[in-house]
Design a protein around this motif. Structure first.
Motif, PDB file in Angstrom:
ATOM      1  N   ALA A  67       0.743  -1.277  -0.095  1.00 26.84           N
ATOM      2  CA  ALA A  67       0.031  -0.121  -0.224  1.00 26.84           C
ATOM      3  C   ALA A  67       0.824   1.205   0.099  1.00 26.84           C
ATOM      4  CB  ALA A  67      -0.908   0.026   1.414  1.00 26.84           C
ATOM      5  N   PHE A  68       2.194   1.209   0.681  1.00 25.73           N
ATOM      6  CA  PHE A  68       2.845   2.441   0.724  1.00 25.73           C
ATOM      7  C   PHE A  68       3.508   2.584  -0.599  1.00 25.73           C
ATOM      8  CE2 PHE A  68       2.607   2.059   5.446  1.00 25.73           C
ATOM      9  CZ  PHE A  68       2.654   3.205   5.763  1.00 25.73           C
ATOM     10  N   GLN A  69       3.799   1.585  -1.386  1.00 22.38           N
ATOM     11  CA  GLN A  69       4.450   1.652  -2.719  1.00 22.38           C
ATOM     12  C   GLN A  69       3.438   2.546  -3.737  1.00 22.38           C
ATOM     13  OE1 GLN A  69       5.299  -2.218  -3.932  1.00 22.38           O
ATOM     14  NE2 GLN A  69       6.547  -2.558  -2.174  1.00 22.38           N
ATOM     15  N   ARG A  70       2.191   2.389  -3.533  1.00 24.10           N
ATOM     16  CA  ARG A  70       1.226   3.111  -4.261  1.00 24.10           C
ATOM     17  C   ARG A  70       0.865   4.556  -3.619  1.00 24.10           C
ATOM     18  NH1 ARG A  70      -1.372  -1.915  -3.708  1.00 24.10           N
ATOM     19  NH2 ARG A  70      -2.794  -0.948  -2.004  1.00 24.10           N
ATOM     20  N   HIS A  71       1.243   4.686  -2.437  1.00 21.02           N
ATOM     21  CA  HIS A  71       0.912   5.934  -1.825  1.00 21.02           C
ATOM     22  C   HIS A  71       1.910   7.122  -1.969  1.00 21.02           C
ATOM     23  CE1 HIS A  71      -0.423   8.609   1.177  1.00 21.02           C
ATOM     24  NE2 HIS A  71       0.662   8.655   1.856  1.00 21.02           N
ATOM     25  N   LYS A  72       1.543   8.395  -2.346  1.00 18.16           N
ATOM     26  CA  LYS A  72       2.149   9.599  -2.607  1.00 18.16           C
ATOM     27  C   LYS A  72       1.896  10.562  -1.504  1.00 18.16           C
ATOM     28  CE  LYS A  72       2.149   8.743  -7.485  1.00 18.16           C
ATOM     29  NZ  LYS A  72       1.816   9.324  -8.867  1.00 18.16           N
ATOM     30  N   GLY A  73       3.160  11.288  -0.906  1.00 18.98           N
ATOM     31  CA  GLY A  73       2.640  12.072   0.112  1.00 18.98           C
ATOM     32  C   GLY A  73       2.870  11.575   1.537  1.00 18.98           C
ATOM     33  N   PRO A  74       2.937  12.450   2.388  1.00 18.97           N
ATOM     34  CA  PRO A  74       3.146  12.121   3.926  1.00 18.97           C
ATOM     35  C   PRO A  74       2.161  11.110   4.465  1.00 18.97           C
ATOM     36  CG  PRO A  74       2.298  14.340   3.804  1.00 18.97           C
ATOM     37  CD  PRO A  74       2.620  13.995   2.313  1.00 18.97           C
ATOM     38  N   THR A  75       2.474  10.437   5.384  1.00 23.32           N
ATOM     39  CA  THR A  75       1.286   9.443   6.147  1.00 23.32           C
ATOM     40  C   THR A  75       1.148   9.983   7.452  1.00 23.32           C
ATOM     41  OG1 THR A  75       2.341   7.531   5.027  1.00 23.32           O
ATOM     42  CG2 THR A  75       0.988   7.275   6.997  1.00 23.32           C
ATOM     43  N   HIS A  76       0.096  10.056   7.729  1.00 27.83           N
ATOM     44  CA  HIS A  76      -0.452  10.597   9.259  1.00 27.83           C
ATOM     45  C   HIS A  76      -0.830   9.444  10.171  1.00 27.83           C
ATOM     46  CE1 HIS A  76      -0.436  14.800   7.808  1.00 27.83           C
ATOM     47  NE2 HIS A  76      -0.910  14.254   6.681  1.00 27.83           N
ATOM     48  N   VAL A  77       0.090   8.913  10.998  1.00 29.38           N
ATOM     49  CA  VAL A  77      -0.086   7.840  11.934  1.00 29.38           C
ATOM     50  C   VAL A  77      -1.208   7.930  12.582  1.00 29.38           C
ATOM     51  CG1 VAL A  77       1.013   6.335  13.791  1.00 29.38           C
ATOM     52  CG2 VAL A  77       2.427   7.262  11.886  1.00 29.38           C
ATOM     53  N   LEU A  78      -1.619   8.972  13.354  1.00 29.43           N
ATOM     54  CA  LEU A  78      -2.532   9.071  14.279  1.00 29.43           C
ATOM     55  C   LEU A  78      -3.915   8.875  13.513  1.00 29.43           C
ATOM     56  CD1 LEU A  78      -1.036  11.581  16.744  1.00 29.43           C
ATOM     57  CD2 LEU A  78      -1.236   9.266  17.169  1.00 29.43           C
ATOM     58  N   TYR A  79      -3.945   9.413  12.156  1.00 23.94           N
ATOM     59  CA  TYR A  79      -5.295   9.101  11.530  1.00 23.94           C
ATOM     60  C   TYR A  79      -5.606   7.608  11.438  1.00 23.94           C
ATOM     61  CZ  TYR A  79      -8.916  10.124   8.187  1.00 23.94           C
ATOM     62  OH  TYR A  79     -10.231  10.287   7.369  1.00 23.94           O
ATOM     63  N   HIS A  80      -4.499   6.725  11.661  1.00 24.10           N
ATOM     64  CA  HIS A  80      -4.772   5.081  11.620  1.00 24.10           C
ATOM     65  C   HIS A  80      -5.225   4.675  12.978  1.00 24.10           C
ATOM     66  CE1 HIS A  80      -2.536   6.414   7.748  1.00 24.10           C
ATOM     67  NE2 HIS A  80      -2.702   5.113   7.532  1.00 24.10           N
ATOM     68  N   ILE A  81      -5.363   5.495  14.160  1.00 22.34           N
ATOM     69  CA  ILE A  81      -5.626   5.031  15.514  1.00 22.34           C
ATOM     70  C   ILE A  81      -6.807   5.486  15.827  1.00 22.34           C
ATOM     71  CG2 ILE A  81      -4.544   4.763  17.638  1.00 22.34           C
ATOM     72  CD1 ILE A  81      -1.721   5.232  16.444  1.00 22.34           C
ATOM     73  N   THR A  82      -7.659   4.917  16.688  1.00 27.39           N
ATOM     74  CA  THR A  82      -8.978   5.165  17.385  1.00 27.39           C
ATOM     75  C   THR A  82      -8.643   4.769  18.799  1.00 27.39           C
ATOM     76  OG1 THR A  82     -10.241   3.326  17.246  1.00 27.39           O
ATOM     77  CG2 THR A  82     -10.277   4.545  15.313  1.00 27.39           C
ATOM     78  N   THR A  83      -9.011   5.684  19.853  1.00 31.82           N
ATOM     79  CA  THR A  83      -8.917   5.155  21.201  1.00 31.82           C
ATOM     80  C   THR A  83      -9.808   4.393  21.716  1.00 31.82           C
ATOM     81  OG1 THR A  83      -9.802   7.518  21.681  1.00 31.82           O
ATOM     82  CG2 THR A  83      -7.492   7.329  21.405  1.00 31.82           C
ATOM     83  N   ALA A  84     -10.181   3.534  20.931  1.00 32.87           N
ATOM     84  CA  ALA A  84     -11.202   2.453  21.431  1.00 32.87           C
ATOM     85  C   ALA A  84     -11.113   1.109  20.613  1.00 32.87           C
ATOM     86  CB  ALA A  84     -12.767   2.910  21.338  1.00 32.87           C
ATOM     87  N   ALA A  85     -11.168   0.050  21.280  1.00 35.30           N
ATOM     88  CA  ALA A  85     -10.860  -1.288  20.493  1.00 35.30           C
ATOM     89  C   ALA A  85     -12.112  -1.747  19.941  1.00 35.30           C
ATOM     90  CB  ALA A  85     -10.217  -2.094  21.573  1.00 35.30           C
ATOM     91  N   PHE A  86     -11.876  -2.209  18.433  1.00 36.42           N
ATOM     92  CA  PHE A  86     -13.090  -2.707  17.979  1.00 36.42           C
ATOM     93  C   PHE A  86     -12.907  -3.750  17.044  1.00 36.42           C
ATOM     94  CE2 PHE A  86     -14.389   1.865  18.348  1.00 36.42           C
ATOM     95  CZ  PHE A  86     -15.600   1.690  19.048  1.00 36.42           C
ATOM     96  N   ASN A  87     -13.298  -5.054  17.305  1.00 35.62           N
ATOM     97  CA  ASN A  87     -12.925  -5.926  16.086  1.00 35.62           C
ATOM     98  C   ASN A  87     -13.973  -5.832  14.975  1.00 35.62           C
ATOM     99  OD1 ASN A  87     -15.399  -7.265  16.890  1.00 35.62           O
ATOM    100  ND2 ASN A  87     -14.689  -8.745  18.607  1.00 35.62           N
ATOM    101  N   LYS A  88     -13.707  -6.799  14.120  1.00 32.13           N
ATOM    102  CA  LYS A  88     -14.339  -6.722  12.864  1.00 32.13           C
ATOM    103  C   LYS A  88     -15.908  -6.291  12.835  1.00 32.13           C
ATOM    104  CE  LYS A  88     -12.750 -10.094  10.634  1.00 32.13           C
ATOM    105  NZ  LYS A  88     -11.864 -10.716  11.591  1.00 32.13           N
ATOM    106  N   ASP A  89     -16.509  -7.212  13.844  1.00 28.61           N
ATOM    107  CA  ASP A  89     -18.020  -7.081  14.129  1.00 28.61           C
ATOM    108  C   ASP A  89     -18.290  -5.811  14.838  1.00 28.61           C
ATOM    109  OD1 ASP A  89     -18.267  -9.573  13.081  1.00 28.61           O
ATOM    110  OD2 ASP A  89     -17.836 -10.793  14.872  1.00 28.61           O
ATOM    111  N   GLN A  90     -17.554  -5.267  15.657  1.00 30.77           N
ATOM    112  CA  GLN A  90     -18.173  -4.202  16.533  1.00 30.77           C
ATOM    113  C   GLN A  90     -17.693  -2.788  15.993  1.00 30.77           C
ATOM    114  OE1 GLN A  90     -15.351  -5.201  19.763  1.00 30.77           O
ATOM    115  NE2 GLN A  90     -16.891  -6.198  20.814  1.00 30.77           N
ATOM    116  N   LEU A  91     -17.047  -2.861  14.685  1.00 30.76           N
ATOM    117  CA  LEU A  91     -16.811  -1.619  14.023  1.00 30.76           C
ATOM    118  C   LEU A  91     -18.031  -0.706  13.531  1.00 30.76           C
ATOM    119  CD1 LEU A  91     -13.947  -2.712  11.516  1.00 30.76           C
ATOM    120  CD2 LEU A  91     -13.545  -1.092  13.473  1.00 30.76           C
ATOM    121  N   GLN A  92     -18.111   0.579  14.013  1.00 28.93           N
ATOM    122  CA  GLN A  92     -19.269   1.414  13.808  1.00 28.93           C
ATOM    123  C   GLN A  92     -19.006   2.070  12.707  1.00 28.93           C
ATOM    124  OE1 GLN A  92     -19.167   3.726  17.275  1.00 28.93           O
ATOM    125  NE2 GLN A  92     -19.255   1.991  18.884  1.00 28.93           N
TER     126      GLN A  92
END
Length: 653
Positions: A67-92
């Motif tokens: 995915a990074f090979q196709r990506h151009k520009g900076p990566t925002h790590v914190l945009y990839h994190i939420t402060t609650a835990a959700f498995n696949k069935d719990q994702l809102q």
């Protein structure tokens, strides 16, 4: 006292060690997976992300190295994190990210069972759930695309934390949306029509915003009224392109009693994404029909949904068919079609421009990637004839095709002299599939009813007039020839028609012709479609099949008929004697003093040619069904078996 202090310090040290060990647990999983190393490297450098892993519950979305090979520009790590835990069935449906301003992440679960976060698909087999030393639950999902938040351009100092769609349009000049993607014209129309509240509305919506480039026609901006603006918003639904169900119409905000507009997404095989509006019910200002727009910048997340920038406004029909071809010819959905038109000399385009009403069957870019086309594309005259086969002097949308198709397959003349197209519709409403046959090629309409001021464009998946299948393949797939194919199967007559070493001229009675014989010779017709009478069926079909070292077009046969009373053609058994004449622009075949109309002449195939005729070369005496003078082979076998059994029984007695 010193002992207590020592024990406390030891416990604190142990606590810190345990916390760091727990933090390392998820980090270790990332570090140990070579396919996730690039994100791990960025995560390692971010103190906020490390603190979250150590102390808090979280869900972390990890892009693969690919995915990074196709990506151009900076990566925002914190945009990839939420402060609650959700498995696949719990994702809102909407989740808050840990990035500054807490911009949302959008979850889509499609009908195939795939789950997307924004435009990235979660790879389900790689999801991991664990608990850190602080007892906090944590979940990692691996995704196939880097998540991209809305950010300011490097030269701007604007605050872009969690903008809604209206704020996005107002600050677009300072955002990372592409240098040429100005939004000033459309934004000014939104303000002029007092539609800001539509773009400020809380919730989860999809916004389609045309860029300034789409307003090159000076009068176009004045056509963007309040209803057109409504047609650019899909309320209460967030649609990212990878997660979208292609060609699934969604109700726009312009869907009411007097005006009904839907919007759908689709993708070309070259990867380009398009969006189309379909005005199902229009009014004096908003005509019915489809308008296509290429997405020039997709999947921009905002506080109240997602924005897609498009190359022109939807709903507005203000270009001719010629202008549409030119606009889509440079790098658009019909680039190759336009190139071929211009390579053929441009006369075809001039001819289209001179028509007051016109419909174009335009092959997609992929339709031209056929080796058989390479052999003829340099033949300017042949190519001109083929291109003209795609042009109809009439406004022909799907509703009109359906009306023509009410009782039979619709036959429509083209600009190419004596060439017709044959339309067929299967299904109803949004599930309807429209096919068109021309010159031996059967094509499916991929995008119908693209409306222009003087007609329609239908995008099809094949080039008409360039055969790609054998006589057998054509017989097997053409809905007009199904009875002949069925009859030929009984006797294995059709097996030979796949032979590419031979050249066939096949006079094929259309289904309606066989139905007429049911009225004229009911008993004979019944036997022809019974397996027990396959011998007779084969014998009659052999009369219709000419086998020679070349094919005979209708023009050839009409020319030959001028110098003789009967044209004698070689068949499998003996010969076929016919005469062909041209009457009122149509061909008529005479056989055994019977005149038979040629419904579709010159259906080209890779190993021959088919002429579809209105009635079979058949007489009642061809099938003997009375007086017991004929028994089918199976009946003879049964009779012989019975005689043998009687003889054996007598001998044993």
């Amino acid at each position: 006292m010193l002992l207590r202090c020592g024990i406390g310090a030891a416990l604190l040290l142990l606590c810190c060690f345990a916390t760091n060990a727990a933090a390392a647990e998820l980090a270790d999983k990332l570090r140990d997976d070579s396919e996730l190393s690039q994100f791990y490297s960025l995560l390692e450098q971010n103190p906020v992300a490390n603190s979250t892993l150590s102390l808090r519950s979280c869900t972390i979305f990890v892009p693969t190295n690919e995915a990074f090979q196709r990506h151009k520009g900076p990566t925002h790590v914190l945009y990839h994190i939420t402060t609650a835990a959700f498995n696949k069935d719990q994702l809102q449906k909407t989740m808050t990210s840990d990035m500054d301003g807490n911009p949302p992440l959008y979850i889509t679960k499609n009908r195939n069972g795939d789950i997307y976060v924004n435009n990235a698909r979660i790879i389900p087999s790689l999801s991991v759930e664990l608990t850190n030393a602080a007892g906090r639950r944590q979940v990692m999902h691996v995704i196939d695309e880097v998540l991209e938040p809305l950010t300011a351009s490097q030269s701007a100092k604007a605050d872009v934390n969690n903008l809604d769609a209206m704020q996005f349009m107002q600050q677009a000049d300072h955002l990372n949306v592409g240098e040429n993607n100005r939004l000033r014209t459309y934004r000014s129309q939104v303000s002029l029509m007092k539609k800001e509240s539509l773009y400020q509305a809380p919730g989860t919506h999809t916004f389609l915003v045309p860029v300034d480039e789409g307003f090159k026609l000076s009068t176009r901006s004045s056509l963007v009224d309040a209803k057109v603006i409504d047609g650019h918003v899909i309320p209460n639904t967030v649609i990212f392109t990878a997660a979208s169900q292609h060609d699934e119409p969604k109700t726009s905000a312009a869907f009411e009693d007097q005006l009904k507009v839907t919007v759908s997404f689709f993708k070309q095989k070259d990867g380009k994404m398009y969006v189309k509006s379909n005005t199902i019910i229009g009014d004096a200002k908003h005509p019915t029909g489809v308008v296509l727009a290429e997405i020039v910048k997709a999947n921009i997340p905002v506080k109240n949904g997602v924005v897609h920038l498009i190359h022109r406004p939807l709903m507005i029909i203000d270009t001719t068919v010629t202008q549409f071809l030119q606009d889509n010819g440079e790098n658009g959905a019909l680039r190759k079609f336009y190139e071929v038109i211009m390579d053929a000399g441009g006369a075809v385009l001039e001819g289209i421009n001179n028509l007051s009403e016109v419909t174009i069957l335009a092959p997609s870019n992929e339709a031209w990637n056929v080796s058989s086309i390479d052999n003829i594309i340099r033949d300017r005259k042949r190519m001109t004839d083929i291109l003209n086969m795609h042009i109809i002097k009439d406004r022909l949308n799907v509703d009109k095709i359906r009306q023509k198709n009410a009782n039979m397959i619709a036959q429509v003349p083209t600009v190419n002299n004596r060439t017709f197209l044959y339309f067929n519709i299967k299904g109803e409403g949004g599930d309807a599939v429209v096919t068109v046959e021309g010159g031996g090629v059967n094509a499916t309409v991929m995008q119908a009813d693209v409306a222009q001021t003087n007609g329609y464009v239908h995008i099809i998946d094949r080039v008409l007039g360039v055969p790609h299948t054998t006589v057998l393949g054509k017989l097997e797939t053409d809905p007009m020839m199904s009875d002949t194919f069925k009859m030929g199967q009984f006797s294995h007559f059709t097996d030979q028609l796949n032979n590419t070493q031979r050249r066939y001229t096949f006079f094929v009675p259309r289904d309606k012709g066989w139905q007429k014989t049911e009225l004229d010779y009911p008993s004979a017709h019944k036997k022809l479609f019974m397996r027990d009478f396959a011998y007779h069926s084969k014998s009659i079909l052999e009369r219709h099949l000419v086998i020679a070292d070349h094919v005979y077009t209708m023009k050839d046969l009409a020319q030959m008929s001028l110098t003789t009373d009967q044209v004698v053609l070689p068949t499998f058994r003996d010969s076929l004697k016919i005469k062909v004449e041209e009457e009122a622009g149509r061909y008529v075949l005479t056989w055994n003093y019977k005149k038979i109309n040629v419904y579709r002449p010159d259906v080209e195939c890779t190993n021959g040619i088919i002429h579809v005729i209105d009635y079979p070369l058949l007489e009642e005496k061809d099938v003997v069904v009375s007086g017991g003078s004929y028994l089918p082979e199976s009946s003879i076998c049964i009779l012989l078996a019975n005689l043998i059994m009687i003889t054996v029984a007598k001998f044993l007695n």
